[in-house]
Design a protein around this motif. Structure first.
Motif, PDB file in Angstrom:
ATOM      1  N   GLY A 118       0.823  -1.213   0.000  1.00 38.58           N
ATOM      2  CA  GLY A 118       0.000   0.000   0.000  1.00 38.58           C
ATOM      3  C   GLY A 118       0.855   1.260   0.000  1.00 38.58           C
ATOM      4  N   LYS A 119       1.909   1.234   0.786  1.00 40.36           N
ATOM      5  CA  LYS A 119       2.786   2.408   0.891  1.00 40.36           C
ATOM      6  C   LYS A 119       3.473   2.708  -0.442  1.00 40.36           C
ATOM      7  CE  LYS A 119       3.950   1.958   5.789  1.00 40.36           C
ATOM      8  NZ  LYS A 119       4.915   1.421   6.752  1.00 40.36           N
ATOM      9  N   LEU A 120       3.945   1.636  -1.093  1.00 33.20           N
ATOM     10  CA  LEU A 120       4.625   1.823  -2.380  1.00 33.20           C
ATOM     11  C   LEU A 120       3.628   2.309  -3.438  1.00 33.20           C
ATOM     12  CD1 LEU A 120       7.157   1.564  -4.112  1.00 33.20           C
ATOM     13  CD2 LEU A 120       6.620  -0.850  -4.460  1.00 33.20           C
ATOM     14  N   ALA A 121       2.406   1.760  -3.396  1.00 34.68           N
ATOM     15  CA  ALA A 121       1.376   2.187  -4.355  1.00 34.68           C
ATOM     16  C   ALA A 121       1.121   3.687  -4.193  1.00 34.68           C
ATOM     17  CB  ALA A 121       0.091   1.397  -4.120  1.00 34.68           C
ATOM     18  N   GLU A 153      -7.002   0.342  -1.385  1.00 31.33           N
ATOM     19  CA  GLU A 153      -8.006   1.392  -1.592  1.00 31.33           C
ATOM     20  C   GLU A 153      -7.571   2.694  -0.943  1.00 31.33           C
ATOM     21  OE1 GLU A 153     -11.664  -0.427  -0.347  1.00 31.33           O
ATOM     22  OE2 GLU A 153     -11.750  -1.658  -2.173  1.00 31.33           O
ATOM     23  N   GLN A 154      -7.026   2.591   0.267  1.00 34.58           N
ATOM     24  CA  GLN A 154      -6.525   3.804   0.948  1.00 34.58           C
ATOM     25  C   GLN A 154      -5.452   4.507   0.120  1.00 34.58           C
ATOM     26  OE1 GLN A 154      -4.912   3.176   4.896  1.00 34.58           O
ATOM     27  NE2 GLN A 154      -6.852   2.302   5.574  1.00 34.58           N
ATOM     28  N   VAL A 246      12.939  -3.794   1.089  1.00 34.50           N
ATOM     29  CA  VAL A 246      12.173  -2.790   1.823  1.00 34.50           C
ATOM     30  C   VAL A 246      12.516  -3.040   3.286  1.00 34.50           C
ATOM     31  CG1 VAL A 246       9.882  -1.973   2.504  1.00 34.50           C
ATOM     32  CG2 VAL A 246      10.265  -2.804   0.162  1.00 34.50           C
ATOM     33  N   MET A 247      13.208  -2.103   3.907  1.00 31.39           N
ATOM     34  CA  MET A 247      13.575  -2.272   5.316  1.00 31.39           C
ATOM     35  C   MET A 247      12.451  -1.669   6.145  1.00 31.39           C
ATOM     36  SD  MET A 247      15.883  -3.575   7.315  1.00 31.39           S
ATOM     37  CE  MET A 247      17.180  -4.035   6.180  1.00 31.39           C
ATOM     38  N   SER A 248      11.660  -2.534   6.774  1.00 24.90           N
ATOM     39  CA  SER A 248      10.485  -2.022   7.476  1.00 24.90           C
ATOM     40  C   SER A 248      10.751  -1.879   8.969  1.00 24.90           C
ATOM     41  CB  SER A 248       9.284  -2.932   7.234  1.00 24.90           C
ATOM     42  OG  SER A 248       9.413  -4.092   8.000  1.00 24.90           O
ATOM     43  N   LYS A 249       9.877  -1.115   9.614  1.00 20.44           N
ATOM     44  CA  LYS A 249       9.902  -0.894  11.068  1.00 20.44           C
ATOM     45  C   LYS A 249      11.217  -0.257  11.524  1.00 20.44           C
ATOM     46  CE  LYS A 249       6.879  -4.866  11.398  1.00 20.44           C
ATOM     47  NZ  LYS A 249       6.404  -6.006  12.162  1.00 20.44           N
ATOM     48  N   LEU A 250      11.806   0.556  10.659  1.00 21.16           N
ATOM     49  CA  LEU A 250      13.041   1.257  11.043  1.00 21.16           C
ATOM     50  C   LEU A 250      12.778   2.190  12.218  1.00 21.16           C
ATOM     51  CD1 LEU A 250      14.877   2.088   7.694  1.00 21.16           C
ATOM     52  CD2 LEU A 250      15.837   0.925   9.671  1.00 21.16           C
ATOM     53  N   GLU A 277       3.426   3.016  10.896  1.00 26.05           N
ATOM     54  CA  GLU A 277       2.270   2.211  10.476  1.00 26.05           C
ATOM     55  C   GLU A 277       1.425   2.896   9.406  1.00 26.05           C
ATOM     56  OE1 GLU A 277       0.515  -0.610  13.278  1.00 26.05           O
ATOM     57  OE2 GLU A 277       1.251   0.744  14.827  1.00 26.05           O
ATOM     58  N   LYS A 278       1.570   4.221   9.278  1.00 23.83           N
ATOM     59  CA  LYS A 278       0.723   4.938   8.315  1.00 23.83           C
ATOM     60  C   LYS A 278       1.261   4.794   6.881  1.00 23.83           C
ATOM     61  CE  LYS A 278       0.278   9.059  10.675  1.00 23.83           C
ATOM     62  NZ  LYS A 278       0.853   8.805  11.994  1.00 23.83           N
ATOM     63  N   LEU A 279       0.355   4.917   5.926  1.00 26.96           N
ATOM     64  CA  LEU A 279       0.767   4.717   4.532  1.00 26.96           C
ATOM     65  C   LEU A 279       1.822   5.716   4.065  1.00 26.96           C
ATOM     66  CD1 LEU A 279      -2.354   3.693   2.404  1.00 26.96           C
ATOM     67  CD2 LEU A 279      -0.629   2.276   3.505  1.00 26.96           C
ATOM     68  N   GLY A 280       1.839   6.882   4.704  1.00 26.63           N
ATOM     69  CA  GLY A 280       2.823   7.900   4.304  1.00 26.63           C
ATOM     70  C   GLY A 280       4.206   7.671   4.913  1.00 26.63           C
ATOM     71  N   ASP A 281       4.302   6.716   5.835  1.00 26.68           N
ATOM     72  CA  ASP A 281       5.580   6.484   6.521  1.00 26.68           C
ATOM     73  C   ASP A 281       6.476   5.584   5.674  1.00 26.68           C
ATOM     74  OD1 ASP A 281       4.583   7.897   8.693  1.00 26.68           O
ATOM     75  OD2 ASP A 281       3.798   6.104   9.655  1.00 26.68           O
ATOM     76  N   PHE A 282       6.915   6.090   4.551  1.00 28.33           N
ATOM     77  CA  PHE A 282       7.627   5.247   3.585  1.00 28.33           C
ATOM     78  C   PHE A 282       8.436   6.156   2.669  1.00 28.33           C
ATOM     79  CE2 PHE A 282       7.613   2.467  -0.256  1.00 28.33           C
ATOM     80  CZ  PHE A 282       7.997   1.271   0.326  1.00 28.33           C
ATOM     81  N   GLN A 283       9.704   5.879   2.543  1.00 30.24           N
ATOM     82  CA  GLN A 283      10.565   6.736   1.726  1.00 30.24           C
ATOM     83  C   GLN A 283      11.538   5.918   0.868  1.00 30.24           C
ATOM     84  OE1 GLN A 283      11.237   7.085   5.351  1.00 30.24           O
ATOM     85  NE2 GLN A 283       9.352   8.268   5.565  1.00 30.24           N
TER      86      GLN A 283
END
Ligand code: GDP
Length: 296
Positions: A118-121, A153-154, A246-250, A277-283
């Motif tokens: 979802g974050k990547l989308a 969907e989000q 994808v390194m998650s939960k950094l 946890e939010k969809l925007g928390d991704f870089q």
């Protein structure tokens, strides 16, 4: 993030920076401190050994110690090598000249894989204006399909799902046809996650990989699991292969061992950082900025 490591490296390098002259013994002492700090951060010991050896060799060679501001030069070398350890230059996703670009998402259950879809989308939609679809091929658990539907969907992506009625491979083939028909730029394929790497998981992943021929295979690993994340990455690399991590939960990773080891151990770089946890928390992951952040 990586607070203890950052504090220790900064203290060591501040000390080095403040000296007018540096001897080989000073460099050796600094390398010992750096080695300890990296080991305490749970960085793979072989990686630590080779990192400190490279830094030391560079510091002692090319007359670094004889130059003006030798401390500053040493700090620069540590920065460069830390950046290299984190992957070197920033790597962008590749896009196919014949859309849809297919991105296959792999990883263990709980790693943050479905959230990352979802974050990547969302990122591709907002940053590149791409028309994105996601495919629900984790058909082992109805909850996984439902979760992908929600995050897809989000994120404003089209969700291709068939519930759990079809085998994952059939859903993948169907979704690819749909994405072509619908003129999507990108199709992100979510795959089954299990608690442990097993043959069935890998066989399914390989079958989907061969059917949809992804431009990029991403592996999501949980940074908080440290060297376990690196071991998981090695197993995925051997069984199905991947192009980037994808390194998650950094955001919850106080130590940094996985992020600092995974490229050196698997040869594959971190492409994205997931930091909440939010969809925007991704870089997009920038090794240079991360090295800068660690060294202050
Ligand atoms: P999957 O089983 O691999 O698909 O994992 P999920 O995407 O369902 O994520 C598992 C849990 O980790 C969920 O509660 C997510 O909200 C959480 N999560 C995922 N990514 C992150 C992250 O970057 N930071 C934090 N703090 N939590 C995350």
């Amino acid at each position: 993030m990586f607070d203890a490591l950052s504090e220790k490296l900064q203290a060591t390098l501040d000390d080095v920076r403040q000296r007018g002259t540096l001897t080989e013994a000073d460099v050796n002492a600094a390398m010992r401190e750096i080695r300890l700090a990296l080991l305490e951060a749970d960085v793979n010991y072989k990686v630590v050994k080779s990192f400190t050896a490279t830094v030391k060799e560079r510091c002692l060679g090319a007359d670094v110690l004889g130059q003006l501001n030798p401390g500053q030069q040493v700090v620069g070398i540590v920065h460069e090598e830390l950046k290299a350890l984190l992957g070197g230059d920033t790597i962008e996703l590749e896009f196919s000249s014949r859309p849809p670009t297919v991105i296959l998402m792999s990883g263990l259950q709980g790693s943050g894989k479905t959230t990352a879809v979802g974050k990547l989308a969302k990122l591709l939609k907002e940053d590149k204006g791409s028309a994105v679809a996601v495919a629900a091929c984790d058909v082992q658990r109805p909850a996984a399909v439902e979760q992908l539907r929600l995050v897809g969907e989000q994120a404003g992506a089209t969700v291709y799902d068939r519930g759990t009625e079809l085998p994952a491979l059939d859903v993948a083939r169907w979704a690819l046809d749909q994405a072509k028909q619908d003129g999507k730029d990108v199709l992100i394929v979510d795959t089954a996650g299990r608690l442990h790497v097993d043959q069935e998981l890998m066989a399914e992943l390989v079958a989907i990989r061969d059917a949809v021929r992804p431009q990029t295979i991403l592996l999501t690993v949980d940074a908080m699991t440290g060297q376990d994340a690196v071991n998981v990455a090695e197993q995925f690399q051997a069984a199905a292969g991947f192009d980037g991590v994808v390194m998650s939960k950094l955001d919850g990773d106080a130590r940094g061992g996985a992020a600092l080891s995974v490229k050196a151990v698997t040869g594959k770089p971190i492409l994205f950082a997931s930091t909440g946890e939010k969809l925007g928390d991704f870089q997009v992951f920038h090794p240079d900025r991360m090295a800068q952040r660690i060294l202050g």
